[in-house]
Design an enzyme around this catalytic site. Structure first.
Site, PDB file in Angstrom:
ATOM      1  N   GLY A  94       0.828  -1.202   0.000  1.00 25.88           N
ATOM      2  CA  GLY A  94       0.000   0.000   0.000  1.00 25.88           C
ATOM      3  C   GLY A  94       0.856   1.244   0.000  1.00 25.88           C
ATOM      4  O   GLY A  94       2.023   1.214   0.404  1.00 25.88           O
ATOM      5  N   GLN A 128       3.209  10.042   1.180  1.00 27.27           N
ATOM      6  CA  GLN A 128       4.505   9.342   1.124  1.00 27.27           C
ATOM      7  C   GLN A 128       5.330   9.750  -0.089  1.00 27.27           C
ATOM      8  O   GLN A 128       6.534   9.489  -0.137  1.00 27.27           O
ATOM      9  CB  GLN A 128       4.302   7.818   1.131  1.00 27.27           C
ATOM     10  CG  GLN A 128       3.798   7.294   2.465  1.00 27.27           C
ATOM     11  CD  GLN A 128       3.643   5.793   2.446  1.00 27.27           C
ATOM     12  OE1 GLN A 128       2.640   5.283   1.970  1.00 27.27           O
ATOM     13  NE2 GLN A 128       4.633   5.068   2.931  1.00 27.27           N
ATOM     14  N   LEU A 174       6.785   1.526   3.794  1.00 24.28           N
ATOM     15  CA  LEU A 174       7.817   1.914   2.823  1.00 24.28           C
ATOM     16  C   LEU A 174       8.530   3.200   3.263  1.00 24.28           C
ATOM     17  O   LEU A 174       9.619   3.499   2.777  1.00 24.28           O
ATOM     18  CB  LEU A 174       7.203   2.094   1.432  1.00 24.28           C
ATOM     19  CG  LEU A 174       6.676   0.806   0.783  1.00 24.28           C
ATOM     20  CD1 LEU A 174       5.900   1.132  -0.485  1.00 24.28           C
ATOM     21  CD2 LEU A 174       7.805  -0.169   0.488  1.00 24.28           C
ATOM     22  N   HIS A 191      -3.756   1.106   7.843  1.00 25.77           N
ATOM     23  CA  HIS A 191      -2.416   1.687   7.814  1.00 25.77           C
ATOM     24  C   HIS A 191      -2.347   2.879   6.849  1.00 25.77           C
ATOM     25  O   HIS A 191      -1.854   3.959   7.198  1.00 25.77           O
ATOM     26  CB  HIS A 191      -1.426   0.584   7.405  1.00 25.77           C
ATOM     27  CG  HIS A 191      -0.016   1.034   7.243  1.00 25.77           C
ATOM     28  ND1 HIS A 191       1.007   0.538   8.019  1.00 25.77           N
ATOM     29  CD2 HIS A 191       0.558   1.902   6.382  1.00 25.77           C
ATOM     30  CE1 HIS A 191       2.144   1.114   7.646  1.00 25.77           C
ATOM     31  NE2 HIS A 191       1.907   1.933   6.644  1.00 25.77           N
ATOM     32  N   GLU A 192      -2.880   2.689   5.640  1.00 26.16           N
ATOM     33  CA  GLU A 192      -2.785   3.752   4.622  1.00 26.16           C
ATOM     34  C   GLU A 192      -3.653   4.955   4.976  1.00 26.16           C
ATOM     35  O   GLU A 192      -3.249   6.103   4.790  1.00 26.16           O
ATOM     36  CB  GLU A 192      -3.161   3.217   3.243  1.00 26.16           C
ATOM     37  CG  GLU A 192      -2.289   2.089   2.715  1.00 26.16           C
ATOM     38  CD  GLU A 192      -0.798   2.327   2.844  1.00 26.16           C
ATOM     39  OE1 GLU A 192      -0.351   3.490   2.732  1.00 26.16           O
ATOM     40  OE2 GLU A 192      -0.068   1.346   3.080  1.00 26.16           O
ATOM     41  N   HIS A 238      -2.069   7.315   7.351  1.00 17.18           N
ATOM     42  CA  HIS A 238      -1.078   8.211   6.739  1.00 17.18           C
ATOM     43  C   HIS A 238      -1.726   9.553   6.368  1.00 17.18           C
ATOM     44  O   HIS A 238      -1.072  10.592   6.416  1.00 17.18           O
ATOM     45  CB  HIS A 238      -0.514   7.596   5.452  1.00 17.18           C
ATOM     46  CG  HIS A 238       0.682   6.711   5.653  1.00 17.18           C
ATOM     47  ND1 HIS A 238       1.863   7.176   6.179  1.00 17.18           N
ATOM     48  CD2 HIS A 238       0.889   5.403   5.362  1.00 17.18           C
ATOM     49  CE1 HIS A 238       2.753   6.172   6.207  1.00 17.18           C
ATOM     50  NE2 HIS A 238       2.185   5.084   5.726  1.00 17.18           N
TER      51      HIS A 238
HETATM   52 NI    NI Z   1       3.037   3.236   5.475  1.00 16.73          NI
END
Ligand code: NI
Length: 165
Positions: free
Chosen positions: A45, A50, A89, A130-131, A134
């Site tokens: 993901g 990011q 990542l 999780h995404e 962000h």
């Molecule tokens: Ni992440």
């Protein structure tokens, strides 16, 4: 186009992202870039911040390994609990143990602004949570205890397996 993935120290990862209101060509380019970047990094993901874009857009790999594109995603319901290793990542080489719901329902829009809804469990549900975090400037390590290297994770998983046998 493959973009550079920002690392944890970057301020872009600690800001609240803006909702998408224009479903234009620029948005399509951003989504395509996110997919290219995620594919290249072989992750599960990726969220727009990011790559330094403070917009509410995330990409999540689905159970069949296709990519789901979610614009303005929101978790509307959740069920159960799972605990497991999670990585990011933007924090490469490290993993932490995080509790997440076992199943989530997410409402979002596609790149054209059409409403979409996904109900997923397991790893894909974990990835949605999780995404989406962000987009509010949060990262998983805030919820994890200590972080582990890949070697430590391998060792722990191997040990757990041996104990089961
Ligand atoms: Ni992440």
């Amino acid at each position: 186009m493959i973009k550079k993935i920002l690392q944890k120290e970057d301020p872009a990862l600690h800001k609240v992202c803006h909702p998408v209101t224009n479903f234009d060509r620029k948005l399509s380019v951003l989504i395509d870039d996110l997919v290219d970047t995620l594919e290249d990094a072989q992750g599960l993901g990726l969220a727009a911040p990011q790559v330094g874009i403070l917009r509410r857009v995330v990409i999540v790999m689905d159970d069949d390994e296709t990519f789901l594109e979610l614009v303005n995603p929101e978790i509307v319901s959740q069920e159960g609990e799972q605990e497991g290793f999670e990585g990011c990542l933007s924090l490469s080489g490290l993993y932490g143990i995080v509790k997440r719901p076992m199943k989530v329902k997410v409402k979002a829009q596609d790149r054209h602004g059409n409403p979409v809804e996904y109900e997923r469990e397991g790893i894909t549900a974990r990835c949605f949570c999780h995404e989406i975090e962000h987009l509010d400037g949060h990262m998983y390590y805030e919820k994890a205890g200590r972080l582990f290297t890949e070697d430590e994770v391998d060792e722990m998983l191997q040990k757990a397996e041996e104990e089961e046998n």
